[in-house]
Design a protein around this motif. Sequence first.
Motif, PDB file in Angstrom:
ATOM      1  N   GLN A   1       1.152  12.707 -14.719  1.00  0.00           N
ATOM      2  CA  GLN A   1       0.759  11.420 -15.293  1.00  0.00           C
ATOM      3  C   GLN A   1      -0.586  10.992 -14.681  1.00  0.00           C
ATOM      4  OE1 GLN A   1       2.353   9.759 -17.646  1.00  0.00           O
ATOM      5  NE2 GLN A   1       4.008  11.272 -17.790  1.00  0.00           N
ATOM      6  N   GLN A   2      -1.670  11.651 -15.180  1.00  0.00           N
ATOM      7  CA  GLN A   2      -2.985  11.396 -14.598  1.00  0.00           C
ATOM      8  C   GLN A   2      -3.441   9.943 -14.821  1.00  0.00           C
ATOM      9  OE1 GLN A   2      -4.525  13.552 -12.733  1.00  0.00           O
ATOM     10  NE2 GLN A   2      -2.985  15.155 -13.061  1.00  0.00           N
ATOM     11  N   GLU A   3      -3.220   9.433 -16.019  1.00  0.00           N
ATOM     12  CA  GLU A   3      -3.648   8.071 -16.308  1.00  0.00           C
ATOM     13  C   GLU A   3      -2.874   7.068 -15.475  1.00  0.00           C
ATOM     14  OE1 GLU A   3      -5.014   5.555 -20.202  1.00  0.00           O
ATOM     15  OE2 GLU A   3      -3.354   6.989 -20.392  1.00  0.00           O
ATOM     16  N   MET A   4      -1.549   7.324 -15.330  1.00  0.00           N
ATOM     17  CA  MET A   4      -0.746   6.431 -14.495  1.00  0.00           C
ATOM     18  C   MET A   4      -1.224   6.478 -13.050  1.00  0.00           C
ATOM     19  SD  MET A   4       1.630   4.245 -14.278  1.00  0.00           S
ATOM     20  CE  MET A   4       2.536   4.435 -15.823  1.00  0.00           C
ATOM     21  N   ALA A   5      -1.575   7.696 -12.575  1.00  0.00           N
ATOM     22  CA  ALA A   5      -2.062   7.830 -11.206  1.00  0.00           C
ATOM     23  C   ALA A   5      -3.358   7.041 -11.014  1.00  0.00           C
ATOM     24  CB  ALA A   5      -2.279   9.311 -10.874  1.00  0.00           C
ATOM     25  N   ARG A   6      -4.229   7.095 -12.050  1.00  0.00           N
ATOM     26  CA  ARG A   6      -5.489   6.356 -11.929  1.00  0.00           C
ATOM     27  C   ARG A   6      -5.248   4.843 -11.912  1.00  0.00           C
ATOM     28  NH1 ARG A   6     -10.709   6.626 -16.040  1.00  0.00           N
ATOM     29  NH2 ARG A   6     -12.040   5.226 -14.792  1.00  0.00           N
TER      30      ARG A   6
ATOM     31  N   TYR B   1       0.837  -1.203   0.000  1.00  0.00           N
ATOM     32  CA  TYR B   1       0.000   0.000   0.000  1.00  0.00           C
ATOM     33  C   TYR B   1       0.874   1.256   0.000  1.00  0.00           C
ATOM     34  CZ  TYR B   1      -3.602  -3.315   1.528  1.00  0.00           C
ATOM     35  OH  TYR B   1      -4.450  -4.361   1.644  1.00  0.00           O
ATOM     36  N   ASN B   2       1.861   1.282   0.893  1.00  0.00           N
ATOM     37  CA  ASN B   2       2.720   2.475   0.981  1.00  0.00           C
ATOM     38  C   ASN B   2       3.472   2.705  -0.321  1.00  0.00           C
ATOM     39  OD1 ASN B   2       1.925   2.880   3.604  1.00  0.00           O
ATOM     40  ND2 ASN B   2       3.631   1.758   4.498  1.00  0.00           N
ATOM     41  N   THR B   3       3.920   1.619  -0.950  1.00  0.00           N
ATOM     42  CA  THR B   3       4.648   1.760  -2.217  1.00  0.00           C
ATOM     43  C   THR B   3       3.738   2.305  -3.306  1.00  0.00           C
ATOM     44  OG1 THR B   3       6.064  -0.100  -1.611  1.00  0.00           O
ATOM     45  CG2 THR B   3       6.020   0.535  -3.930  1.00  0.00           C
ATOM     46  N   LEU B   4       2.501   1.759  -3.416  1.00  0.00           N
ATOM     47  CA  LEU B   4       1.573   2.262  -4.426  1.00  0.00           C
ATOM     48  C   LEU B   4       1.185   3.713  -4.153  1.00  0.00           C
ATOM     49  CD1 LEU B   4      -0.758  -0.841  -4.851  1.00  0.00           C
ATOM     50  CD2 LEU B   4       0.879   0.062  -6.499  1.00  0.00           C
ATOM     51  N   THR B   5       1.036   4.081  -2.891  1.00  0.00           N
ATOM     52  CA  THR B   5       0.723   5.476  -2.556  1.00  0.00           C
ATOM     53  C   THR B   5       1.850   6.394  -3.021  1.00  0.00           C
ATOM     54  OG1 THR B   5      -0.535   4.741  -0.644  1.00  0.00           O
ATOM     55  CG2 THR B   5       0.158   7.033  -0.673  1.00  0.00           C
ATOM     56  N   THR B   6       3.075   5.991  -2.783  1.00  0.00           N
ATOM     57  CA  THR B   6       4.228   6.795  -3.220  1.00  0.00           C
ATOM     58  C   THR B   6       4.217   6.962  -4.734  1.00  0.00           C
ATOM     59  OG1 THR B   6       5.505   5.983  -1.347  1.00  0.00           O
ATOM     60  CG2 THR B   6       6.733   6.940  -3.183  1.00  0.00           C
ATOM     61  N   LEU B   7       3.981   5.860  -5.472  1.00  0.00           N
ATOM     62  CA  LEU B   7       3.936   5.924  -6.929  1.00  0.00           C
ATOM     63  C   LEU B   7       2.783   6.791  -7.417  1.00  0.00           C
ATOM     64  CD1 LEU B   7       4.713   2.196  -7.790  1.00  0.00           C
ATOM     65  CD2 LEU B   7       6.258   4.147  -7.951  1.00  0.00           C
ATOM     66  N   TYR B   8       1.660   6.735  -6.704  1.00  0.00           N
ATOM     67  CA  TYR B   8       0.498   7.542  -7.070  1.00  0.00           C
ATOM     68  C   TYR B   8       0.826   9.020  -7.014  1.00  0.00           C
ATOM     69  CZ  TYR B   8      -4.041   9.830  -6.317  1.00  0.00           C
ATOM     70  OH  TYR B   8      -5.120  10.661  -6.378  1.00  0.00           O
ATOM     71  N   TRP B   9       1.443   9.475  -5.927  1.00  0.00           N
ATOM     72  CA  TRP B   9       1.751  10.903  -5.796  1.00  0.00           C
ATOM     73  C   TRP B   9       2.893  11.327  -6.718  1.00  0.00           C
ATOM     74  CZ3 TRP B   9      -1.437  14.195  -4.004  1.00  0.00           C
ATOM     75  CH2 TRP B   9      -2.422  13.787  -3.085  1.00  0.00           C
ATOM     76  N   ILE B  10       3.811  10.442  -6.985  1.00  0.00           N
ATOM     77  CA  ILE B  10       4.862  10.774  -7.966  1.00  0.00           C
ATOM     78  C   ILE B  10       4.224  10.982  -9.345  1.00  0.00           C
ATOM     79  CG2 ILE B  10       6.857   9.826  -9.197  1.00  0.00           C
ATOM     80  CD1 ILE B  10       7.680   8.474  -6.609  1.00  0.00           C
ATOM     81  N   ALA B  11       3.258  10.109  -9.722  1.00  0.00           N
ATOM     82  CA  ALA B  11       2.599  10.271 -11.014  1.00  0.00           C
ATOM     83  C   ALA B  11       1.828  11.576 -11.087  1.00  0.00           C
ATOM     84  CB  ALA B  11       1.664   9.092 -11.272  1.00  0.00           C
ATOM     85  N   LEU B  12       1.157  11.962  -9.993  1.00  0.00           N
ATOM     86  CA  LEU B  12       0.416  13.225  -9.990  1.00  0.00           C
ATOM     87  C   LEU B  12       1.355  14.409 -10.130  1.00  0.00           C
ATOM     88  CD1 LEU B  12      -2.336  12.693  -7.247  1.00  0.00           C
ATOM     89  CD2 LEU B  12      -2.615  12.754  -9.734  1.00  0.00           C
ATOM     90  N   GLU B  13       2.470  14.402  -9.419  1.00  0.00           N
ATOM     91  CA  GLU B  13       3.398  15.511  -9.480  1.00  0.00           C
ATOM     92  C   GLU B  13       4.002  15.673 -10.870  1.00  0.00           C
ATOM     93  OE1 GLU B  13       6.231  14.790  -6.448  1.00  0.00           O
ATOM     94  OE2 GLU B  13       4.950  15.566  -4.829  1.00  0.00           O
ATOM     95  N   ASN B  14       4.084  14.551 -11.616  1.00  0.00           N
ATOM     96  CA  ASN B  14       4.670  14.610 -12.947  1.00  0.00           C
ATOM     97  C   ASN B  14       3.600  14.695 -14.041  1.00  0.00           C
ATOM     98  OD1 ASN B  14       7.798  14.051 -12.790  1.00  0.00           O
ATOM     99  ND2 ASN B  14       6.799  12.788 -11.230  1.00  0.00           N
TER     100      ASN B  14
END
Length: 649
Positions: free
Chosen positions: A450-455, A435-448
């Motif tokens: 990458q809306q589709e990647m975040a979804r 969960y923590n790893t996916l959360t980190t990847l989610y916010w990295i995608a948003l900052e860059n």
Amino acid sequence: MRAVIRPVRRLASGMRDAAAGASFRTKLFISYFALVSFIILLLGFAYYQISARNMLANVSESLGDVILNHNLQLDETLRDIRDKSEVLPIDEELYQTFAALDPENNESLLRADRRITQILFRYFGGDDNIYSVFILTPDYAFGSAARMFVPPEGFFSSGLREAAAVADGDLVWVPTYRFADVMDEPRLTDLEFEYDRLASAVKQLNLTYIDERGIFHTLPDHRDKPVLMVNLTVDFFSRLFEEYAGSSGFRRLSYGIAAPDGTVVASSEPEAAGRPETPPWLAEALAQKRGMLRFDRGGSEMLVRYDTMASTGWLSWIEIPVQDALLGLGALKGYTFLFLAVMLSVSAVLAYLMSFLVTKPLVRIKQAIRTVERGRFDARIPEGGRDEFGRVIRLFNQMNERIAALIEENYAARLREKEAELMALNLQLNPHFLYNTLTTLYWIALENGQQEMARVMLNLSDMLQTTTRNKREMWTLRTDLDWLEKYAYIMSVRFEDLFTMDVDVAEELLDMDVPKLFLQPFVENAIIHGFAEMDGGGVIRIRGRREGEAAVFTVEDNGRGFTPERLARMASGEGQSTGMANVGKRIRLLYGPPYGVAIESDEGRGTRIVIRLALKRAPRVDPSPAETPVASTGAAAMEAAGERRGQLL
């Protein structure tokens, strides 16, 4: 009366007291000897009646075997006629012959007669039991007229034609009739000829033909349908009975065959064939179909044995006087006294041997039980014999082995329980890390940006939490569809919009419990295999409806489908993917054989999966934690993780 009762009571009381102080072996000896003595005395009075009953039963069984053998042989011939008559309407040559027939042209009729006679000989020519075979139309009787001639106009105005028309294609057996009367031939009434009395099978032939292009052909509606007529003589039905009557030695034996309406098919009295038969027992015999009856006729007791033919429903019987069946009973009287004397002389010896053999295993079991009482579960009794005592000894040994195994398993189970608790604590760490790893990847995608990647990350987190937090094998359909939509989105991103998924499920089904992820393997199969050769335009349709006490779900796709060969292998349990096969097995285990998965496919057009589930399943205890609603668990987890983002990063 009291003077008699008191001594009897004293004797009975003395016997009880003596038995109470005696050993089991002595009791068994006395009981067996008393029983044998009682039987011997009883046989002295009843042996004659028993012998008479046995002899009568033997005669009845012998008559039953004769009737059974008679019916089996007749049934074999009659079933062969029925089987051949069922193939005849689809005979291509026969259809073509009638299709080309011109009833107004004599030359056409003669040519058709030769061809049809050959066809009938090909089907029925090898059976010597058949007297004659014809196919009749209102204009002509097709078939060999070497033995007999059937007038077409007489046949089509007779009850035979009416019976065939009512059956509409089924074979109908007509019991014995007079040929001259049925065919309305008064010129033959006073004559004696070979086929004066016949039994016939008639069948209306609904001729059909399927050509090489698969086109179905039938004769024109204005053409009268031909009728098959297979004729058997009365001698054919009574031949076996006549042979038995000549060799049995019974002087007053009679026999016969009757149709359900009472018409005599064949009889030991030839003039009775074709007439109604009304013996007092016939109605009861027709109702029971098989058995034996005894009745009185003119002061003489009669025995009748009867059985029903499976092919026609006709009743065969043999009737003899009971007195004739018991002629050999007098020879048995001389053996009665000798039998009684021998039984009395050996009863004491048998009683002693029996009591010894019976009590010997009990002694060994008693000694072994005392050993077990002292805690020695390794005690074993030597096994021997296949009687009840041998089985008791084997069960006793198995019980001791099982007790020792259960004691050992109890300690082993406690150790495994501790190990499982430690393993569960270790496994709880892994989901939190993911969960923590996916959360980190989610916010990295948003900052860059990458809306589709975040979804994708968000959906994957939801799917992970849904499956890890629900430990049971069942959850609601609403949860399963929510998980499936997230899975379909991730797969559509992976395959660059190769397909779309349309879900239409009845609202009333959303809260029912279903097996976890029971739709996912079929959606995955459609994406990976069904759309493998497509660049886009794939459609997956999921439908769910209630049908009675079942919920029926369909998963359809417009992919390449399966070949007929592979579909046949899948129907037999071969060639399915592991996931699809597992879903079918899970459903059958959860709901029973009426439910499961069916696969329909048309190569090049797509595949349709039909899944049947019961609306309700018998409840069972499940130690897993209760199901947690997870429709928005992933999003909530991401938002909560966002608040702790600084800490995680």
